[in-house]
Design an enzyme around this catalytic site. Sequence first.
Site, PDB file in Angstrom:
ATOM      1  N   TYR A  53      -9.977 -11.024  -6.923  1.00 51.61           N
ATOM      2  CA  TYR A  53      -8.590 -11.742  -7.383  1.00 51.61           C
ATOM      3  C   TYR A  53      -8.695 -12.609  -8.909  1.00 51.61           C
ATOM      4  O   TYR A  53      -8.582 -12.587 -10.187  1.00 51.61           O
ATOM      5  CB  TYR A  53      -7.281 -11.596  -7.260  1.00 51.61           C
ATOM      6  CG  TYR A  53      -6.859  -9.813  -6.709  1.00 51.61           C
ATOM      7  CD1 TYR A  53      -6.765  -8.642  -7.419  1.00 51.61           C
ATOM      8  CD2 TYR A  53      -6.366  -9.891  -5.472  1.00 51.61           C
ATOM      9  CE1 TYR A  53      -6.300  -8.317  -6.976  1.00 51.61           C
ATOM     10  CE2 TYR A  53      -5.953  -9.095  -4.715  1.00 51.61           C
ATOM     11  CZ  TYR A  53      -6.181  -7.886  -5.297  1.00 51.61           C
ATOM     12  OH  TYR A  53      -5.835  -6.191  -4.815  1.00 51.61           O
ATOM     13  N   HIS A  71      -3.873  -9.025   2.737  1.00 50.30           N
ATOM     14  CA  HIS A  71      -5.794  -9.494   4.243  1.00 50.30           C
ATOM     15  C   HIS A  71      -5.867 -10.390   5.184  1.00 50.30           C
ATOM     16  O   HIS A  71      -5.087 -11.193   5.124  1.00 50.30           O
ATOM     17  CB  HIS A  71      -6.279 -10.114   2.934  1.00 50.30           C
ATOM     18  CG  HIS A  71      -6.160  -9.604   1.727  1.00 50.30           C
ATOM     19  ND1 HIS A  71      -5.684  -9.460   0.076  1.00 50.30           N
ATOM     20  CD2 HIS A  71      -5.680  -8.024   1.426  1.00 50.30           C
ATOM     21  CE1 HIS A  71      -6.139  -8.620  -0.364  1.00 50.30           C
ATOM     22  NE2 HIS A  71      -5.885  -7.736   0.414  1.00 50.30           N
ATOM     23  N   LYS A  83      -2.244  -2.901   7.782  1.00 43.58           N
ATOM     24  CA  LYS A  83      -3.498  -2.255   8.833  1.00 43.58           C
ATOM     25  C   LYS A  83      -3.343  -3.262   9.869  1.00 43.58           C
ATOM     26  O   LYS A  83      -3.406  -4.132  10.209  1.00 43.58           O
ATOM     27  CB  LYS A  83      -4.932  -2.671   7.394  1.00 43.58           C
ATOM     28  CG  LYS A  83      -5.300  -1.519   6.816  1.00 43.58           C
ATOM     29  CD  LYS A  83      -6.066  -1.863   5.706  1.00 43.58           C
ATOM     30  CE  LYS A  83      -6.285  -1.113   4.876  1.00 43.58           C
ATOM     31  NZ  LYS A  83      -7.654  -0.926   3.938  1.00 43.58           N
ATOM     32  N   ARG A 108       0.684  -1.447   0.141  1.00 46.91           N
ATOM     33  CA  ARG A 108      -0.358  -0.179   0.149  1.00 46.91           C
ATOM     34  C   ARG A 108       0.693   0.989   0.474  1.00 46.91           C
ATOM     35  O   ARG A 108       2.446   1.357   0.717  1.00 46.91           O
ATOM     36  CB  ARG A 108      -1.259   0.103   1.482  1.00 46.91           C
ATOM     37  CG  ARG A 108      -2.189  -1.261   1.401  1.00 46.91           C
ATOM     38  CD  ARG A 108      -2.077  -0.698   2.247  1.00 46.91           C
ATOM     39  NE  ARG A 108      -3.019  -2.165   2.872  1.00 46.91           N
ATOM     40  CZ  ARG A 108      -3.230  -3.422   3.239  1.00 46.91           C
ATOM     41  NH1 ARG A 108      -2.117  -3.285   3.872  1.00 46.91           N
ATOM     42  NH2 ARG A 108      -4.016  -4.499   3.490  1.00 46.91           N
ATOM     43  N   HIS A 111      -2.875   3.163  -6.233  1.00 46.76           N
ATOM     44  CA  HIS A 111      -3.123   1.398  -5.769  1.00 46.76           C
ATOM     45  C   HIS A 111      -3.349   0.137  -6.808  1.00 46.76           C
ATOM     46  O   HIS A 111      -3.751  -1.145  -6.455  1.00 46.76           O
ATOM     47  CB  HIS A 111      -4.315   1.943  -4.881  1.00 46.76           C
ATOM     48  CG  HIS A 111      -4.884   0.939  -3.691  1.00 46.76           C
ATOM     49  ND1 HIS A 111      -3.879   0.687  -2.781  1.00 46.76           N
ATOM     50  CD2 HIS A 111      -5.560  -0.271  -3.677  1.00 46.76           C
ATOM     51  CE1 HIS A 111      -4.560  -0.100  -2.094  1.00 46.76           C
ATOM     52  NE2 HIS A 111      -5.683  -0.729  -2.648  1.00 46.76           N
ATOM     53  N   ARG A 140      -0.642  -1.998  -7.474  1.00 45.66           N
ATOM     54  CA  ARG A 140      -0.341  -3.032  -6.646  1.00 45.66           C
ATOM     55  C   ARG A 140      -1.472  -4.351  -6.541  1.00 45.66           C
ATOM     56  O   ARG A 140      -1.325  -5.608  -6.348  1.00 45.66           O
ATOM     57  CB  ARG A 140      -1.185  -2.702  -4.591  1.00 45.66           C
ATOM     58  CG  ARG A 140      -1.940  -3.447  -3.271  1.00 45.66           C
ATOM     59  CD  ARG A 140      -2.297  -3.035  -2.087  1.00 45.66           C
ATOM     60  NE  ARG A 140      -2.658  -3.803  -1.388  1.00 45.66           N
ATOM     61  CZ  ARG A 140      -2.524  -4.774  -0.442  1.00 45.66           C
ATOM     62  NH1 ARG A 140      -1.152  -4.719   0.091  1.00 45.66           N
ATOM     63  NH2 ARG A 140      -3.108  -5.256   0.771  1.00 45.66           N
TER      64      ARG A 140
END
Length: 298
Positions: A279, A270, A176, A152, A244, A247
């Site tokens: 994806y 994730h 995150k 990110r 982004h 990514r």
Amino acid sequence: MAERQRWLAGLSDERRLSDKTVEAYERDTRQFLHFLTGHLSGPVRLSDIHSLRPGDLRGFLAARRKAGAGARTLGRGLAGLRSFLRHLEKKGLANAAGASAVRSPKQPKSLPKPLTDKDALTVVTHEALSEEPWIAARNAAVLTLLYGCGLRISEALDLTPSDFSGAPTALRIHGKGGKTRVVPLLAAAIDAVRAYEKLCPCHLVQDGPLFRGAKGGKLQAAIIQREMQRLRGALGLPDTATPHALRHSFATHLLAGGGDLRTIQELLGHASLSTTQVYTGVDSARLLEIYDRAHPRA
């Protein structure tokens, strides 16, 4: 409302939600309390929240929708309100059943919009547009990390010179929710960072920010976003070609090359595999090719 501040503090300190998520929940609950003030024709008290009905929450969502909020914004707002009401319920100050009875807005299905492998390589190898050589090298290094490591933009800008000391083969990324992951470091990314470090006029402290702005402070994401906008114009790329998107391109191209979802999930950081599974919709042609080649009945 003091209990709301305690709840927000708990989201950050105990549940370790990201700052942006906490900010969004603060904004959502503030808007809800403002709505209730008008809805009830007076200041909101805890007793008012205790007696909330599903219709009150639906009224709030309808008002936000009328103001232009989309399904994702409304869904996040409802999630924040449910969390706040559960916090109050644990303290015997409210009943969260009403919020549970309200159905979340149906979310639109949207797929990531990656660049083609050719366009992604062009972006990270194109001669930068800045007249200042060190700034051009800086921008190239950041974009290479986004595509080469799937970072990110905030993660790339949080890197320090110590992350590249010696002969690194991987980066330890703090993502995150305070989650840490290890990402392999490509030779091209190391070379790009070394080229930037060699030209950078700033004194780079080992534990300070690696990427600096023109005045010496920490580089801001908006600068890289503007650089990508300029590259879009120069290379004729679509508006979806954002930092982004690099990514997204990292993940999509790994999947197309035979990477498995679990590995890609780890590399992206994730929390849930379902997030990574989006994806598979991007590269359905690749999945059909694998099916045709591997399934006994194909």
